[in-house]
Design a protein around this motif. Structure first.
Motif, short mmCIF file in Angstrom:
data_model
loop_
_atom_site.label_atom_id
_atom_site.label_comp_id
_atom_site.label_asym_id
_atom_site.label_seq_id
_atom_site.Cartn_x
_atom_site.Cartn_y
_atom_site.Cartn_z
N SER A 155 -8.49 43.05 26.14
CA SER A 155 -9.89 43.44 26.02
C SER A 155 -10.75 42.39 26.73
CB SER A 155 -10.30 43.52 24.54
OG SER A 155 -10.29 42.22 23.96
N VAL A 156 -12.03 42.66 26.85
CA VAL A 156 -12.95 41.71 27.48
C VAL A 156 -12.94 40.38 26.72
CG1 VAL A 156 -15.38 41.23 27.98
CG2 VAL A 156 -14.43 43.50 28.45
N HIS A 157 -13.08 40.44 25.40
CA HIS A 157 -13.13 39.22 24.60
C HIS A 157 -11.82 38.44 24.70
CE1 HIS A 157 -14.10 36.45 21.38
NE2 HIS A 157 -12.95 36.75 20.80
N GLU A 158 -10.68 39.15 24.63
CA GLU A 158 -9.39 38.47 24.72
C GLU A 158 -9.24 37.78 26.07
OE1 GLU A 158 -6.53 41.34 21.94
OE2 GLU A 158 -6.97 41.89 24.03
N HIS A 159 -9.66 38.47 27.12
CA HIS A 159 -9.57 37.87 28.45
C HIS A 159 -10.37 36.58 28.53
CE1 HIS A 159 -11.25 37.10 32.47
NE2 HIS A 159 -10.06 37.45 32.92
N ASP A 160 -11.62 36.61 28.09
CA ASP A 160 -12.48 35.43 28.22
C ASP A 160 -11.99 34.28 27.35
OD1 ASP A 160 -13.96 36.80 30.04
OD2 ASP A 160 -15.75 37.01 28.81
N ARG A 161 -11.46 34.59 26.17
CA ARG A 161 -10.93 33.52 25.31
C ARG A 161 -9.70 32.89 25.93
NH1 ARG A 161 -7.00 33.46 21.70
NH2 ARG A 161 -6.84 35.73 21.68
N ILE A 162 -8.79 33.71 26.46
CA ILE A 162 -7.55 33.18 27.01
C ILE A 162 -7.80 32.44 28.32
CG2 ILE A 162 -5.34 33.85 28.05
CD1 ILE A 162 -5.17 36.06 25.91
N THR A 163 -8.68 32.94 29.17
CA THR A 163 -8.98 32.21 30.40
C THR A 163 -9.67 30.88 30.10
OG1 THR A 163 -11.03 33.48 30.70
CG2 THR A 163 -9.09 34.21 31.92
N ALA A 164 -10.45 30.85 29.03
CA ALA A 164 -11.04 29.57 28.61
C ALA A 164 -9.93 28.62 28.16
CB ALA A 164 -12.05 29.79 27.49
N ASP A 165 -8.99 29.14 27.39
CA ASP A 165 -7.89 28.32 26.88
C ASP A 165 -7.01 27.77 28.00
OD1 ASP A 165 -8.76 28.84 24.33
OD2 ASP A 165 -7.08 30.10 23.75
N THR A 166 -6.79 28.58 29.03
CA THR A 166 -5.82 28.20 30.05
C THR A 166 -6.44 27.64 31.33
OG1 THR A 166 -5.80 30.47 30.92
CG2 THR A 166 -4.14 29.93 29.28
N GLN A 167 -7.74 27.81 31.53
CA GLN A 167 -8.33 27.37 32.80
C GLN A 167 -9.47 26.36 32.66
OE1 GLN A 167 -9.02 30.44 35.84
NE2 GLN A 167 -8.04 31.90 34.49
N ALA A 168 -10.38 26.58 31.71
CA ALA A 168 -11.62 25.81 31.69
C ALA A 168 -11.38 24.30 31.62
CB ALA A 168 -12.48 26.26 30.50
N VAL A 169 -10.62 23.86 30.64
CA VAL A 169 -10.41 22.42 30.49
C VAL A 169 -9.49 21.88 31.58
CG1 VAL A 169 -9.73 20.60 28.89
CG2 VAL A 169 -10.74 22.68 28.01
N THR A 170 -8.54 22.71 32.02
CA THR A 170 -7.67 22.30 33.12
C THR A 170 -8.52 21.97 34.35
OG1 THR A 170 -5.96 23.78 32.29
CG2 THR A 170 -5.72 22.99 34.55
N HIS A 171 -9.44 22.87 34.68
CA HIS A 171 -10.30 22.64 35.85
C HIS A 171 -11.14 21.38 35.69
CE1 HIS A 171 -10.19 27.26 36.72
NE2 HIS A 171 -9.09 26.66 37.08
N VAL A 172 -11.76 21.22 34.51
CA VAL A 172 -12.68 20.09 34.36
C VAL A 172 -11.93 18.77 34.36
CG1 VAL A 172 -12.84 19.76 31.83
CG2 VAL A 172 -14.89 19.56 33.26
N ALA A 173 -10.67 18.77 33.95
CA ALA A 173 -9.87 17.54 34.01
C ALA A 173 -9.70 17.10 35.47
CB ALA A 173 -8.51 17.75 33.35
N PHE A 174 -9.32 18.04 36.33
CA PHE A 174 -9.15 17.70 37.75
C PHE A 174 -10.48 17.40 38.43
CE2 PHE A 174 -5.16 20.17 37.08
CZ PHE A 174 -4.27 19.17 37.44
N LEU A 175 -11.52 18.14 38.06
CA LEU A 175 -12.85 17.86 38.61
C LEU A 175 -13.29 16.44 38.25
CD1 LEU A 175 -14.60 21.27 37.82
CD2 LEU A 175 -14.13 20.36 40.10
#
Length: 429
Positions: A155-175
């Protein structure tokens, strides 16, 4: 017709689908030249021409622009067409579709969880049946099957929660790593400070991220409420762990890190502890960037790495622990970048001797203390930018560091792509 749009157009046209495509009108002649001779791809002047003639329409634009673009071209959508988007944050995308598309249009969204330079085969492809008949949804699956990706239904909510879990902090660590190295005016591959498998991942993937367009990461971080929460926690975890290091509070630091380790990775006597690790040091050691250029195979043995407290990794696990995130639960939706980051984190935390050494160095050795200070500043800066919702500030922060590393992008992209491929192949075996 950005990077992902071009990749989709080429792959779908190769499978025999007839593609109508466009970008901003000033790109019209340039795109016509680029795709000249590809019989299945026709470049049109703008989105009105694409929308009025196409049975299935994909908006492949940055999340921050989706509402404006759909508002402009959505009313031209062909009767009973299927419309979807490729943004990394689905909440604003779906709201734009509901607001601006005619009611007879079916909405089936998608998101390929990889970049345009990664082979789509066996990578996760999220499909979201938001407002559509079974027939329309089957049509979308049929069209996208040529990508040979693994379909994941959310669902939309599941997608946004999972992409946050798997991408958001990963990206900001490298940034944050890139920002810290920029602030210190150092290219980390020059010298003996950053060598070895874990450091190769940090360097190559930091450069890989900064070689992309700024909006790829800004939309996910700023527009996704779940991502905002996680980036804030990562900055908090980084700051609090760094303060414990500065204060020489060895017992408190060890207790906090070991508690986070148990929450995220389980106890050492648990069945998960005996599972095959995601990464192999022998694979990662192949991919280093030397002072004379990038090399997929080093001519000389890898130098012995300097002791490092790996603050970025300690903060990652502390962040997951504080938010109750179980990263292994989302592997089916993980990006290659996330698998590499989880792999090096696991590499540190599942080796008691290596983790003990990092904790000891955190208190006793000041070699990386100034780098850690800049990294802490950087993480807090990205978090503040996200919480304020400032796209312009994000762009400025990103672009100025991008320019600093730009001379080494060609080699870094080549090496980063080879690293991703090798690691993905090693995890299949």
């Amino acid at each position: 017709m950005g990077d992902m749009g071009k990749m989709y157009a080429r792959r779908l046209s190769e499978a025999g689908w007839r593609i109508m495509a466009c970008d901003r009108e000033e790109q019209y002649e340039k795109l016509q030249q680029e795709f000249a001779g590809m019989n299945n791809i026709q470049i049109l002047r703008n989105g009105h021409y694409v929308s009025r003639i196409s049975d299935y329409i994909i908006y492949s634009v940055e999340a921050a622009a989706i509402d404006r673009v759909v508002a402009e071209f959505g009313p031209s959508t062909k009767l009973n067409a299927i419309v979807g988007g490729q943004t990394s944050c689905k909440d604003p995308e779906i709201k734009a579709f509901e607001k601006h598309l005619p009611p007879d249009v079916d909405i089936v969204s998608c998101h390929s969880l990889h970049g345009p330079r990664v082979d789509s085969k066996d990578q996760p492809l999220v499909l979201i049946k938001h407002r559509a008949s079974s027939e329309s949804f089957t049509k979308v699956e049929t069209v996208l099957r040529c990508l040979q990706s693994k379909h994941v239904y959310l669902s939309v909510h599941e997608h946004d929660r999972i992409t946050a879990d798997t991408q958001a902090v990963t990206h900001v660590a490298f940034l944050s790593m890139g920002k810290a190295w920029h602030a210190s005016q150092q290219f980390p591959w020059e010298g003996a400070r950053y060598v070895g498998g874990i450091e190769n991942v940090k360097i190559n993937l930091t450069l890989r991220i900064y070689s992309q367009k700024w909006h790829v990461y800004a939309g996910l971080a700023i527009l996704n409420p779940e991502a905002r929460k996680q980036i804030t926690q990562y900055a908090t975890s980084t700051t609090e762990l760094y303060k414990l290091m500065l204060g020489g509070q060895a017992a408190e630091l060890r207790a906090r890190v070991l508690q986070a380790k148990e929450r995220v990775f389980g106890k050492e006597d648990s069945p998960k502890w005996d599972e095959k690790p995601l990464l192999d040091d022998r694979v990662l050691d192949q991919f280093s960037i030397g002072s004379s250029g990038a090399s997929a195979q080093p001519a000389a043995p890898v130098q012995q790495p300097l002791p490092n407290n790996h603050l970025s990794l300690l903060a990652m696990v502390d962040c997951w622990s504080e938010l109750g995130i179980r990263p292994y639960d989302h592997m089916i939706c993980s990006t290659p970048l996330f698998r590499l980051w989880l792999g090096v984190t696991e590499h540190l935390f599942r080796d008691p001797a290596r983790l003990d050494d990092a904790l000891r160095i955190s208190i006793e050795d000041n070699t990386f203390r100034s780098d850690d200070l800049e990294f802490t500043f950087a993480a807090r800066g990205w978090a503040e930018c996200v919480n304020l919702g400032h796209f312009d500030t994000w762009r400025e922060r990103f672009v100025v560091t991008q320019r600093f590393f730009e001379p080494r992008f060609p080699g870094a992209i080549e090496i980063g792509t080879a690293m991703v491929k090798a690691v993905l192949e090693s995890t299949k075996s």
